[in-house]
Design an enzyme around this catalytic site. Structure first.
Site, mmCIF file in Angstrom:
data_model
loop_
_atom_site.group_PDB
_atom_site.id
_atom_site.type_symbol
_atom_site.label_atom_id
_atom_site.label_comp_id
_atom_site.label_asym_id
_atom_site.label_seq_id
_atom_site.Cartn_x
_atom_site.Cartn_y
_atom_site.Cartn_z
ATOM 1 N N LYS A 275 -15.316 -23.065 2.608
ATOM 2 C CA LYS A 275 -15.796 -23.568 1.305
ATOM 3 C C LYS A 275 -15.596 -25.070 1.178
ATOM 4 O O LYS A 275 -16.376 -25.733 0.494
ATOM 5 C CB LYS A 275 -15.128 -22.813 0.149
ATOM 6 C CG LYS A 275 -15.525 -21.353 0.123
ATOM 7 C CD LYS A 275 -15.849 -20.808 -1.247
ATOM 8 C CE LYS A 275 -16.591 -19.484 -1.092
ATOM 9 N NZ LYS A 275 -16.736 -18.686 -2.257
ATOM 10 N N LYS B 206 -21.931 -13.563 7.298
ATOM 11 C CA LYS B 206 -21.862 -12.467 6.321
ATOM 12 C C LYS B 206 -22.907 -12.675 5.225
ATOM 13 O O LYS B 206 -23.299 -13.816 4.924
ATOM 14 C CB LYS B 206 -20.454 -12.330 5.736
ATOM 15 C CG LYS B 206 -20.070 -13.351 4.694
ATOM 16 C CD LYS B 206 -18.881 -12.855 3.842
ATOM 17 C CE LYS B 206 -18.777 -13.714 2.591
ATOM 18 N NZ LYS B 206 -17.975 -13.213 1.525
ATOM 19 N N LYS C 20 -23.404 -13.924 -1.727
ATOM 20 C CA LYS C 20 -24.276 -14.121 -2.896
ATOM 21 C C LYS C 20 -24.596 -15.582 -3.144
ATOM 22 O O LYS C 20 -25.557 -15.896 -3.828
ATOM 23 C CB LYS C 20 -23.729 -13.413 -4.139
ATOM 24 C CG LYS C 20 -22.364 -13.804 -4.632
ATOM 25 C CD LYS C 20 -22.058 -13.071 -5.942
ATOM 26 C CE LYS C 20 -20.757 -12.303 -5.911
ATOM 27 N NZ LYS C 20 -19.552 -13.132 -5.772
#
Ligand code: ATP
Ligand code: LTN
Length: 335
Positions: A116, A198, A201
Site C-alpha cells: 500500500k 489477488k 476491490k
C-alpha cells in the site's frame, strides 16, 4: 447473542468500494455458518478504510451498503453482533495502547504496508503503518478465539497473536491469543486479468474483478474477457495454469461441485463454454444476494436499529476488556 461458554469469532471488511467475489468467497460467505456454534461479531471496519483517502459521501454509502450486504449474505443480527467500528471508541483506544508495545521494525515489514505504501506513495500516512495494530485491537477487545479471513490477512493475525502474548507476558494474562480460520479453497481468489495478483476491490481495472453489485451481463462479459492460457484443457494446476485454476475454484465454490467433478464435466469442451458455465454459477449465487441487499438498504430504519443494538452489545464487551487493560497498565480508573 447467547454468551454461554461459546468461543468468540470476529471478522470485518473495509467499506472501501464494491465488495468483490474474492471478499465473498474468501471471507463473508464463511461467516453465516459459524453463527450457531460461536458467539460472532461482524464489523464494518470504517476506521481502517481511511488509511487510504476516501470521498466522504462514498464512504457513507459504502458503509451502509456493506451493512446490508452482511445481512443479505446470512449474518443474522439476532444471532451475531453486527456493528460499525467507529461506533465503538474502544477500538481506537486499545489501538493506542497496543501501539506502545508494537515495534516500528515489525510494522515496517508487513507485506500489505509495503504494497500500500507503493500504491499510495502520495499519502504515506501513519495510519497505513498502524493498520495491523488497529486490527489487533479489533480482535483482542472481544477476547476472540477465531478470525475467519482470507490468506492475505494471515500476517496481520500473527501480529495480533504476538501483541496479545507480549501484553500478557509484560503484565499478566489479559487477552485470549486468537487463531486464524483460513479455508483451504477460496482464501485467495485471483484477478481475472492477472492470475498472479489477488482480486482486490480497489483494483482500478474493472475487468479484473467481479463485484457483488455487477449485473448478469457485466459478469458474463468479464468472464468472457478473463485471461486464460494457450492450452485448451480445463485442468486444475495452480502453478502451470493459474488462470484456469482460479476459474475452477470460483466455479466449484459457487456451484458446489468438486474440482475433480468439474474437470470431468468440462473435459474436451473449449474455454468459451467453460467460462459461460462459471458466469452462470456465479450469477446464480449473486442474484438473490443482490435482491436482498437492495431490499435491506432501502429499509433504513431497520438497519439503524440493528446498528444501534450492535454498537451497544459490542461496547459492553469492549469496555470490559479495555478497563482491565487500563487497570493492569496502572491507569487510575475514573472517579
Ligand atoms: P482493498 O482493495 O480496499 O484493500 P480488499 O479487496 O483487499 O480491499 P479487504 O476489506 O481488505 O478487501 O478484505 C476483506 C476480507 O476479504 C478479508 O478477510 C480478506 O482476507 C478477504 N479477501 C480480500 N481479497 C480476497 C481475495 N482475493 N480472495 C480471498 N479473500 C480475499
Ligand atoms: N484488515 C482486514 C479487515 C479487518 C479485519 C479486522 C479482519 C480489520 N479488522 C479484524 C478480521 C478481524 C482486511 O481484510 N483487510
Amino acid at each position: 447473542m447467547d454468551t454461554q461458554n461459546k468461543k468468540v469469532v470476529f471478522s470485518g471488511v473495509q467499506p472501501t468500494g464494491k465488495i468483490t467475489l474474492g471478499n465473498y468467497l474468501g471471507a463473508i460467505k464463511n461467516w453465516a455458518p459459524l453463527q450457531d456454534e460461536y458467539n460472532c461479531l461482524y464489523c464494518v471496519v470504517d476506521l481502517h478504510s481511511i488509511t487510504v483517502q476516501q470521498v466522504p459521501a462514498e464512504l457513507r454509502k459504502n458503509t451502509m451498503d456493506l451493512v446490508a450486504l452482511y445481512i443479505a449474505c446470512g449474518v443474522d443480527p439476532n444471532k451475531s453482533i453486527l456493528f460499525i467500528q467507529s461506533h465503538v471508541p474502544e477500538h481506537a483506544e486499545l489501538a493506542w495502547t497496543l501501539d506502545t508495545i508494537s515495534y516500528i521494525g515489525e510494522l515496517n515489514r508487513m507485506t500489505q504496508f509495503k504494497e500500500k505504501s507503493r500504491k499510495h506513495a502520495d499519502n504515506l500516512n501513519m495510519g497505513l503503518m498502524n493498520y495491523p495494530v488497529l486490527m489487533a485491537s479489533d480482535i483482542l477487545l472481544y477476547q476472540t478465539d477465531l478470525v475467519p479471513v482470507g490468506k492475505d490477512q494471515v500476517q496481520h493475525l500473527e501480529l495480533a497473536r504476538d501483541l496479545a502474548e507480549r501484553f500478557n507476558n509484560r503484565y499478566s494474562p489479559t487477552f485470549v491469543v486468537p487463531e486464524g480460520l483460513v479455508y483451504k479453497s477460496g482464501s485467495s481468489i485471483k484477478s481475472l486479468q492477472d492470475p498472479t495478483a489477488k482480486m482486490s476491490k480497489s483494483d482500478p481495472n474493472e475487468n479484473a474483478i467481479i463485484t457483488l453489485f455487477d449485473t448478469p451481463d457485466e459478469i458474463r462479459r468479464k468472464f468472457k474477457r478473463a485471461v486464460t492460457d494457450s492450452e485448451t484443457c480445463v485442468r486444475f494446476d495452480a502453478d502451470a495454469k493459474p488462470a484456469i485454476s482460479n476459474l475452477l475454484t470460483i466455479y466449484s465454490l459457487t456451484s458446489g461441485e468438486s474440482i475433480a467433478d468439474a474437470e470431468k464435466r468440462f473435459e474436451g469442451v473449449g474455454y468459451g463454454v467453460f467460462k459461460e458455465a462459471v458466469a452462470d454459477a456465479v450469477i446464480a449465487v449473486i442474484e438473490p444476494i443482490q435482491q436482498e441487499q437492495k431490499r435491506l438498504v432501502a429499509d433504513k430504519a431497520y438497519l439503524e436499529s440493528v446498528l444501534k443494538q450492535g454498537a451497544e452489545s459490542a461496547e459492553r464487551i469492549a469496555r470490559k476488556t479495555l478497563s482491565k487493560v487500563y487497570r493492569k497498565i496502572g491507569f487510575i480508573p475514573k472517579f
